[in-house]
Design an enzyme around this catalytic site. Structure first.
Site, short mmCIF file in Angstrom:
data_model
loop_
_atom_site.label_atom_id
_atom_site.label_comp_id
_atom_site.label_asym_id
_atom_site.label_seq_id
_atom_site.Cartn_x
_atom_site.Cartn_y
_atom_site.Cartn_z
N ASP A 36 35.88 34.45 39.50
CA ASP A 36 36.91 33.79 38.70
C ASP A 36 36.29 33.51 37.32
O ASP A 36 35.09 33.70 37.10
CB ASP A 36 37.40 32.51 39.38
CG ASP A 36 38.78 32.10 38.87
OD1 ASP A 36 39.20 32.61 37.80
OD2 ASP A 36 39.46 31.27 39.52
C1 NOJ Z 1 41.29 31.08 36.43
C2 NOJ Z 1 42.16 31.04 37.64
O1 NOJ Z 1 41.57 30.26 38.64
C3 NOJ Z 1 42.48 32.41 38.21
O2 NOJ Z 1 43.42 32.26 39.24
C4 NOJ Z 1 42.98 33.31 37.12
O3 NOJ Z 1 43.35 34.56 37.66
C5 NOJ Z 1 41.87 33.46 36.09
N1 NOJ Z 1 41.58 32.15 35.53
C6 NOJ Z 1 42.20 34.44 34.98
O4 NOJ Z 1 43.12 33.91 34.13
#
Ligand code: NOJ
Length: 753
Positions: A289
């Site tokens: 993530d």
């Molecule tokens: C953080 C989030 O937790 C995740 O779900 C998301 O896909 C990513 N950022 C990318 O934006």
């Protein structure tokens, strides 16, 4: 004649299975070809280029220009994928550089969070979960894929498959709810919708099962918080939706921000290597993530960026999102022997495999023929249908549906909130295209007056209450649309209290003084505690954040053109103090029951302290939720007459047939979501009081009686115990067939070894 039919059926069967065999053969030939290409490429790639493939570079979707530095990085083969490049010209230019100028001409993948729609917004995922309908999940993700692939996106970070048992958690809005079975059904459908019939179709986008794993178990519902998850809980509750997405061949998986039992998910070798690659045989790629790699420093698990790269690489993380631990350190780590080059080769293979399956080597560019029309009529129709099917009616004293001639006072901050109605994660949806309840009332020529009463959901000024009361007094019925702005749920937007924010409860109390019937409509990203106001209103509709077409869907439901068809995908608490709450909990040694329960104000002053007759409850909130998981009313009523089983005893590898007789006792046709729950009475580890094992959507004519059948296999009774053994165990099982998790007709059977 009969023989002729048998022959036709047989031929048809043979030719179908022949087709299937041919398809399988073609797929495996392709896969062989891909592995050959991958190995050939790997043999030519330098260490820097290999590391480049593991690099998912983040950009700003608002960027007006393309930076020379980024172009140069792509040219040098130092980027594998890009996030948030939203100008078509930039997508085309960067891809052209990658496939024409980079050393091995490896195409990029363009990624974006396309979560519940791209332009045409569908209800938030928790709303879609409330439809209990895999077709809705599949259709919504298919349309999102068609719209987003037209601007070059070939990878989305969805579906989110985190089981959520705590409505304080802001990301419950994006979740499939609290139940592993329902989440598994939906997870598979989402993947099928995003990825289409074949990943290399230009309208298909690679899906990403996230967040692996346990993100929804954040202690106290506070986002990013620590999780403690035993192995049985992991296998029985948190993993099944991921297994289901993997069975549907999800292309990618994202690691979660949280730690699990002391080890951050992004550096968790056991979960990534032993479980995901080993047990579940995943052959796509795993992405971290956003900066979850370097966050291992803040977690107190890694010393510095280099240590981060070492831990993540040895745990088996293929691609890093936005941060640069791999880019800055992998080469040195390999040279020092702390990470093997073979490990890096594995990452590159996994990434290239998905690029090949996406058909990017043959067709790296956007398919210019795929000029998806955004907000197409058919897309809007599907979005409206999803909003209708996800609306849950929680209370109705008979005021709904409204007569077409009713004079309506339309009140509340969410009546005309086009941005908020779309919900969280709606970067690309445009509020100008949203149909609010106000828009829909205008178009449908309803006799109404409108006053928001409050400017937004958190507003506290009561200045407009008088005007609201005035239009309410002059009306036949009040439709009060309240809730939460979109920004109050989603990532990092957890709440400790989940009451209606601002002065919304006060507004409802004021309106109740008019004695006019009140239909309360809640648009929110989570269940909202309404214990303080439920008695002041006549009907309650939960629409979640319903997306682009929410207004029209609501108007149709209010006037009975459509039936509210949703069922709760999460238990609805009376108070946040009950959380976490979930229907499939374990019993305690002292299960709560109504005979022993004494509420806080019924305890005599000066009562003698004793532990006799005590059980597991809250003095001030009891032991039941406000509305149970699976609950939802429609415009007719159903009677469950009897439930029968085909056998009282089954052996392993045998199925049992469960039959229930159900009657529509009303004068309207309607749909029931018939639910099957099972309890394994005694286990080698304690088992939940009930678990959902099946559900069916059944339509009934007025007065119609139907027999509904479920087939339950002994396989579906399996669970993982404390010794990590997955098996069904001999013993008694209770079953219930009913309208929700807190009711149903009961029967039982015995599973014999
Ligand atoms: C953080 C989030 O937790 C995740 O779900 C998301 O896909 C990513 N950022 C990318 O934006």
């Amino acid at each position: 004649m009969k023989q002729y039919y048998i022959l036709v059926v047989l031929l048809c069967f043979l030719s179908c299975s022949k087709n299937e065999q041919n398809e399988k053969k073609a797929v495996s030939e392709n896969e062989e070809k891909y592995e050959h290409i991958i190995n050939k490429l790997l043999s030519k790639m330098t260490l820097e280029e290999k590391i480049g493939q593991t690099n998912l570079r983040g950009t700003s979707s608002r960027a007006k220009t393309l930076s020379e530095e980024l172009k140069q990085q792509v040219r040098a083969g130092k980027v594998g994928a890009l996030l948030n490049v939203m100008k078509i010209e930039f997508v085309d230019e960067l891809q052209k550089i990658a496939v024409e100028e980079s050393p091995n001409k490896i195409p990029l993948i363009f990624a974006r969070d396309v979560i519940h729609g791209f332009k045409t917004m569908f209800p938030i995922p928790l709303g879609i979960a409330a439809s209990w309908d895999e077709d809705i999940a599949r259709t919504s993700s298919r349309i999102a894929a068609i719209e987003s692939s037209s601007v070059g996106i070939r990878w989305t970070f969805a579906p989110m498959l985190d089981i959520a048992r705590d409505s304080r958690w802001g990301r419950i809005a994006e979740s499939p709810g609290e139940d592993p079975y329902l989440a598994s059904v939906l997870g598979k459908a989402y993947v099928e919708g995003f990825q289409g019939d074949s990943l290399n179709d230009p309208t298909s986008i690679a899906a990403c099962a996230k967040h692996y794993i346990g993100y929804g178990a954040a202690i106290g519902g506070r986002d990013y918080n620590t999780t403690i998850i035993s192995k049985p809980l992991m296998h029985n509750v948190y993993l099944p939706p991921f297994e289901s997405a993997l069975n549907a061949e999800v292309a990618t998986v994202m690691t979660a921000f949280n730690e699990i039992n002391g080890v951050p998910a992004t550096g968790n070798k056991f979960l990534l290597k032993d479980v995901l690659r080993g047990k579940l045989k995943f052959d796509g790629f795993v992405v971290s993530d956003w900066e979850s790699t370097i966050e291992m420093i803040a977690h107190g698990y890694a010393k510095n960026e280099k240590h981060v790269a070492e831990l993540a690489a040895n745990a088996g993380l293929d691609m890093e999102m936005t941060s640069k631990a791999y880019e800055n350190n992998l080469k040195a780590l390999i040279e020092e022997g702390k990470v093997s080059e073979d490990q890096l080769n594995e990452f590159v293979k996994n990434i290239l495999r998905i690029k090949l399956r996406l058909g990017l080597f043959e067709m790296p560019y956007r398919d210019t023929k795929n000029e998806a029309t955004f907000y197409k009529k058919s897309h809007l129709e599907k979005a409206k249908n999803a909003a209708v099917k996800s609306t849950v009616m929680l209370k109705n004293t008979g005021v709904l549906p409204l007569a077409k001639t009713s004079k309506v006072a339309l009140i509340g901050p969410m009546v005309d909130a086009p941005l908020d109605q779309m919900g969280t994660w709606t970067f690309d949806g445009e509020k100008e295209h949203t149909l609010t309840p106000l828009d829909a009332f205008k178009t449908a020529n309803i006799n109404y007056n409108f006053i928001p009463g409050l400017t937004h959901s958190r507003a506290t000024s009561k200045k407009e209450f008088k005007k609201a009361v005035a239009i309410a007094t002059a009306s036949d019925v009040i439709v009060c649309v309240v809730g939460e702005e979109a920004i109050l749920s989603g990532e990092a937007h957890s709440r400790a209290s989940i009451d209606l924010p601002g002065a919304q409860e006060d507004l409802i109390k004021e309106l109740a003084k008019t004695d006019k019937p009140i239909v309360l409509v809640i648009m929110a990203g989570r269940p909202i505690t309404i214990t303080n106001i439920i008695d002041d209103v006549d009907s309650v509709l939960m629409t979640w954040h319903p997306g682009t077409m929410g207004g029209e869907a609501l108007q149709e439901i209010l006037f009975g053109l459509s039936e509210p068809q949703g069922r709760l995908p999460v238990s609805w608490p009376k108070t946040a103090g009950q959380l976490p709450y979930y229907y499939n909990h374990k019993n305690t040694g002292r299960p709560a029951n109504k005979d022993d329960f004494v509420a806080i104000y019924d305890i005599p002053v000066g009562a003698w302290q004793s532990s006799l007759g005590n059980d597991s409850h809250y003095l001030d909130a009891g032991y039941t939720p406000h509305f149970p998981f699976g609950y939802g009313l429609g415009y007719t009523n159903f009677r469950y007459d009897k439930v029968e089983v085909s056998k009282d005893t089954i052996t392993f590898n045998e199925d049992i047939i469960i039959k229930a007789t159900i009657t529509n006792t009303g004068i309207r046709a309607g749909k029931e979501v018939v639910q099957l729950y099972v309890q394994d009475v005694v286990g080698s580890i304690t088992r939940p009081v009930r678990e959902l094992k099946g559900f069916q959507h059944i339509n009934f004519e007025p007065g119609e009686t139907k027999e509904v059948r479920f087939k339950l296999s002994s396989k579906s009774l399996e669970f993982t115990n404390h010794k990590s053994v997955k098996a069904a165990e001999e013993g008694d099982f209770n079953i219930w067939v009913g309208p929700h998790s807190a009711s149903g007709l009961k029967h039982s059977f015995y599973l014999k070894n």
